[in-house]
Scaffold this active site. Structure first.
Site, PDB file in Angstrom:
ATOM      1  N   THR A 128       0.807  -1.217   0.000  1.00  0.00           N
ATOM      2  CA  THR A 128       0.000   0.000   0.000  1.00  0.00           C
ATOM      3  C   THR A 128       0.841   1.269   0.000  1.00  0.00           C
ATOM      4  O   THR A 128       1.981   1.263   0.509  1.00  0.00           O
ATOM      5  CB  THR A 128      -0.892   0.015   1.269  1.00  0.00           C
ATOM      6  OG1 THR A 128      -1.523   1.302   1.393  1.00  0.00           O
ATOM      7  CG2 THR A 128      -0.088  -0.204   2.535  1.00  0.00           C
ATOM      8  N   TYR A 152      -1.965  -0.178  10.278  1.00  0.00           N
ATOM      9  CA  TYR A 152      -2.194  -0.835   8.979  1.00  0.00           C
ATOM     10  C   TYR A 152      -0.948  -0.710   8.091  1.00  0.00           C
ATOM     11  O   TYR A 152      -0.420  -1.706   7.588  1.00  0.00           O
ATOM     12  CB  TYR A 152      -3.417  -0.205   8.293  1.00  0.00           C
ATOM     13  CG  TYR A 152      -3.535  -0.563   6.835  1.00  0.00           C
ATOM     14  CD1 TYR A 152      -3.893  -1.852   6.453  1.00  0.00           C
ATOM     15  CD2 TYR A 152      -3.256   0.364   5.838  1.00  0.00           C
ATOM     16  CE1 TYR A 152      -3.970  -2.199   5.113  1.00  0.00           C
ATOM     17  CE2 TYR A 152      -3.329   0.029   4.506  1.00  0.00           C
ATOM     18  CZ  TYR A 152      -3.693  -1.251   4.147  1.00  0.00           C
ATOM     19  OH  TYR A 152      -3.762  -1.590   2.820  1.00  0.00           O
ATOM     20  N   HIS A 200     -14.524   4.264   2.120  1.00  0.00           N
ATOM     21  CA  HIS A 200     -13.905   4.844   0.922  1.00  0.00           C
ATOM     22  C   HIS A 200     -14.786   5.870   0.230  1.00  0.00           C
ATOM     23  O   HIS A 200     -16.011   5.772   0.231  1.00  0.00           O
ATOM     24  CB  HIS A 200     -13.504   3.725  -0.039  1.00  0.00           C
ATOM     25  CG  HIS A 200     -12.420   2.866   0.518  1.00  0.00           C
ATOM     26  ND1 HIS A 200     -12.653   1.603   1.006  1.00  0.00           N
ATOM     27  CD2 HIS A 200     -11.113   3.108   0.732  1.00  0.00           C
ATOM     28  CE1 HIS A 200     -11.518   1.099   1.472  1.00  0.00           C
ATOM     29  NE2 HIS A 200     -10.573   2.004   1.330  1.00  0.00           N
ATOM     30  N   ILE A 217     -17.073  15.803   3.856  1.00  0.00           N
ATOM     31  CA  ILE A 217     -15.732  15.990   3.275  1.00  0.00           C
ATOM     32  C   ILE A 217     -14.783  16.308   4.427  1.00  0.00           C
ATOM     33  O   ILE A 217     -15.027  17.232   5.206  1.00  0.00           O
ATOM     34  CB  ILE A 217     -15.723  17.123   2.227  1.00  0.00           C
ATOM     35  CG1 ILE A 217     -16.557  16.717   1.013  1.00  0.00           C
ATOM     36  CG2 ILE A 217     -14.286  17.462   1.811  1.00  0.00           C
ATOM     37  CD1 ILE A 217     -16.577  17.730  -0.116  1.00  0.00           C
TER      38      ILE A 217
HETATM   39  N1  UFG Z   1     -12.831  11.277   2.279  1.00  0.00           N
HETATM   40  C1  UFG Z   1     -13.747  12.223   2.662  1.00  0.00           C
HETATM   41  N2  UFG Z   1     -14.904  11.784   3.234  1.00  0.00           N
HETATM   42  C2  UFG Z   1     -15.171  10.458   3.420  1.00  0.00           C
HETATM   43  C3  UFG Z   1     -14.219   9.504   3.022  1.00  0.00           C
HETATM   44  C4  UFG Z   1     -13.056   9.958   2.445  1.00  0.00           C
HETATM   45  O1  UFG Z   1     -13.540  13.428   2.502  1.00  0.00           O
HETATM   46  O2  UFG Z   1     -16.259  10.138   3.970  1.00  0.00           O
HETATM   47  C5  UFG Z   1     -11.576  11.750   1.669  1.00  0.00           C
HETATM   48  C6  UFG Z   1     -10.373  11.360   2.507  1.00  0.00           C
HETATM   49  O3  UFG Z   1     -10.104  12.350   3.467  1.00  0.00           O
HETATM   50  C7  UFG Z   1      -9.284  11.254   1.429  1.00  0.00           C
HETATM   51  C8  UFG Z   1     -10.051  10.812   0.170  1.00  0.00           C
HETATM   52  O4  UFG Z   1     -11.411  11.105   0.435  1.00  0.00           O
HETATM   53  O5  UFG Z   1      -8.752  12.515   1.199  1.00  0.00           O
HETATM   54  C9  UFG Z   1      -9.894   9.340  -0.098  1.00  0.00           C
HETATM   55  O6  UFG Z   1     -10.204   8.642   1.096  1.00  0.00           O
HETATM   56  P1  UFG Z   1     -10.388   7.054   1.162  1.00  0.00           P
HETATM   57  O7  UFG Z   1     -10.787   6.732   2.565  1.00  0.00           O
HETATM   58  O8  UFG Z   1     -11.284   6.610   0.050  1.00  0.00           O
HETATM   59  O9  UFG Z   1      -8.938   6.516   0.838  1.00  0.00           O
HETATM   60  P2  UFG Z   1      -7.549   6.836   1.578  1.00  0.00           P
HETATM   61  O10 UFG Z   1      -6.765   7.701   0.660  1.00  0.00           O
HETATM   62  O11 UFG Z   1      -7.737   7.283   2.950  1.00  0.00           O
HETATM   63  O12 UFG Z   1      -6.966   5.357   1.719  1.00  0.00           O
HETATM   64  C10 UFG Z   1      -6.488   4.600   0.637  1.00  0.00           C
HETATM   65  C11 UFG Z   1      -6.706   3.118   0.960  1.00  0.00           C
HETATM   66  C12 UFG Z   1      -5.951   2.720   2.203  1.00  0.00           C
HETATM   67  C13 UFG Z   1      -4.502   3.068   2.038  1.00  0.00           C
HETATM   68  C14 UFG Z   1      -4.343   4.510   1.639  1.00  0.00           C
HETATM   69  C15 UFG Z   1      -2.921   4.764   1.292  1.00  0.00           C
HETATM   70  O13 UFG Z   1      -8.062   2.865   1.159  1.00  0.00           O
HETATM   71  O14 UFG Z   1      -6.054   1.328   2.394  1.00  0.00           O
HETATM   72  O15 UFG Z   1      -5.124   4.829   0.481  1.00  0.00           O
HETATM   73  O16 UFG Z   1      -2.695   6.099   1.210  1.00  0.00           O
HETATM   74  F1  UFG Z   1      -3.844   2.871   3.179  1.00  0.00           F
END
Ligand code: UFG
Length: 332
Positions: A128, A152, A200, A217
């Site tokens: 990851t 994680y 996600h 957001i």
């Molecule tokens: N986000 C929101 N609101 C939400 C959910 C997400 O604003 O309800 C934003 C988050 O702050 C982030 C973006 O949307 O900026 C993407 O968020 P995700 O939760 O979809 O994904 P992440 O980037 O947090 O995580 C992903 C993988 C993880 C991994 C990570 C590595 O899901 O398993 O990338 O950077 F660890």
């Protein structure tokens, strides 16, 4: 691509897929089958879904059970393992680290022990971008040091290190694929994202449309053009193809490697929201909330190494195609 046949012999190559009942594991299993491989899936179904796997190919086994894993590997000889089986929720990992280290680290060690016992020496590992934490340089190259911010991410770093030692000592070759933001659904509608609980972005945007309940957001005060976080969104089919390219490079005798898997292009949360509105023709109800702990402002991959060394090219990862396929899946 090389042929999935063993060189000079008739049987198909057989791949053992751990976590093959999950989102990325089930999509990769389908693509392996489409490409002519034989597949056996090991999953304890704690997070994966039974309906994602052909029952004849599913073995319900916990990865901590080395003996049972070895039995599955002995049923018919396997040529390689693709190892997805892990818990993936960053926030949850910070509440129950013992569960994450047990499942992700001890589970992987048990898997490697079973591979040693049965003579399997090729493994592709689901790693990851979380191994980098908040990198100093973006786009991120694979030489960026490990700096995980979560249990994680740390559990994935530890397995990458285990794999280095297993190569050095046992000659077990590994390819670690460091995913950026996996998303989208199989273009034929066979698999897609459906986590429980869902954390996600894209599925949550859809959920807000479907329920009318606003999504949040997480912060609009980052140092980015519109203030929201930027991520590199990679279609699950392109990610699955990277696994096939990786396993084929091992079959061709290639060395252990680590690769980023992303497009090299970043989109902000607001840009993703806008694309969801364009594709679905519906407004997304949302509210602006505070920053989420541990979120890096900007995570974009430099995937030059994967393109140059394995000839991989993303085909489905333009944001419209990602959202279109995911929306079709959400409305299946
Ligand atoms: N986000 C929101 N609101 C939400 C959910 C997400 O604003 O309800 C934003 C988050 O702050 C982030 C973006 O949307 O900026 C993407 O968020 P995700 O939760 O979809 O994904 P992440 O980037 O947090 O995580 C992903 C993988 C993880 C991994 C990570 C590595 O899901 O398993 O990338 O950077 F660890």
């Amino acid at each position: 691509m090389t042929s999935p046949q063993r060189r000079g012999t008739s049987p198909q190559r057989r791949i053992l897929v751990t976590g093959g009942a999950g989102y990325i594991g089930s999509t990769t299993s389908l693509l392996l089958l489409d490409s002519g491989y034989d597949v056996v899936v090991v999953d304890n179904l704690s997070r994966g879904r039974r309906e994602n796997v052909d029952p004849a190919r599913l073995r319900v086994v916990d990865m901590l059970d080395t003996e049972q894993l070895a039995c599955v590997m002995k049923e018919k000889p396997c040529d390689a393992v693709i190892h997805f089986g892990a818990y993936i929720a960053v926030g949850e990992s910070m509440k129950i680290p013992e569960v994450y280290f047990r499942n992700n680290l001890a589970g992987s060690l048990s898997l490697l022990a079973a591979m040693l016992e049965t003579g399997i020496r090729n493994i592709v590992f689901s790693s990851t971008a979380a191994v980098y934490g908040m990198p100093a340089c973006v786009p991120i190259v694979e030489t960026e040091p490990y700096a995980p911010l979560s249990v994680y991410g740390e559990s994935k770093v530890m397995v990458e290190k285990l794999l280095d030692w297993f190569d050095q000592i046992h000659g077990m070759r590994s390819i670690c694929l460091r995913y950026f933001n996996a998303c989208g659904a199989d273009p034929q509608g066979r698999t897609g994202e459906d986590h429980d609980p869902e954390t996600h972005l894209i599925p949550l945007l859809f959920r807000a449309i479907q329920t009318g309940k606003p999504m949040t957001i997480f912060g609009d005060d980052y140092d980015t053009p519109d203030g929201t976080c930027i991520r590199d969104y990679i279609h699950v089919t392109d990610l699955a193809q990277a696994h096939i390219a990786a396993v084929e490079s091992l079959f061709a005798g290639g060395p252990s490697r680590r690769f980023n898997v992303g497009t090299g292009q970043g989109f902000s949360v607001k840009e993703v929201l806008q694309t969801v509105e364009e594709v679905t023709g519906k407004k997304v109800p949302y509210t602006m909330g505070p920053r989420r702990d541990g979120d890096a402002p900007l995570l974009v991959a430099d995937s030059t190494r994967l393109r140059e060394d394995l000839g991989w090219r993303p085909e489905y990862s333009d944001l419209h195609t990602i959202v279109k396929t995911a929306w079709a899946w959400a409305n299946r």
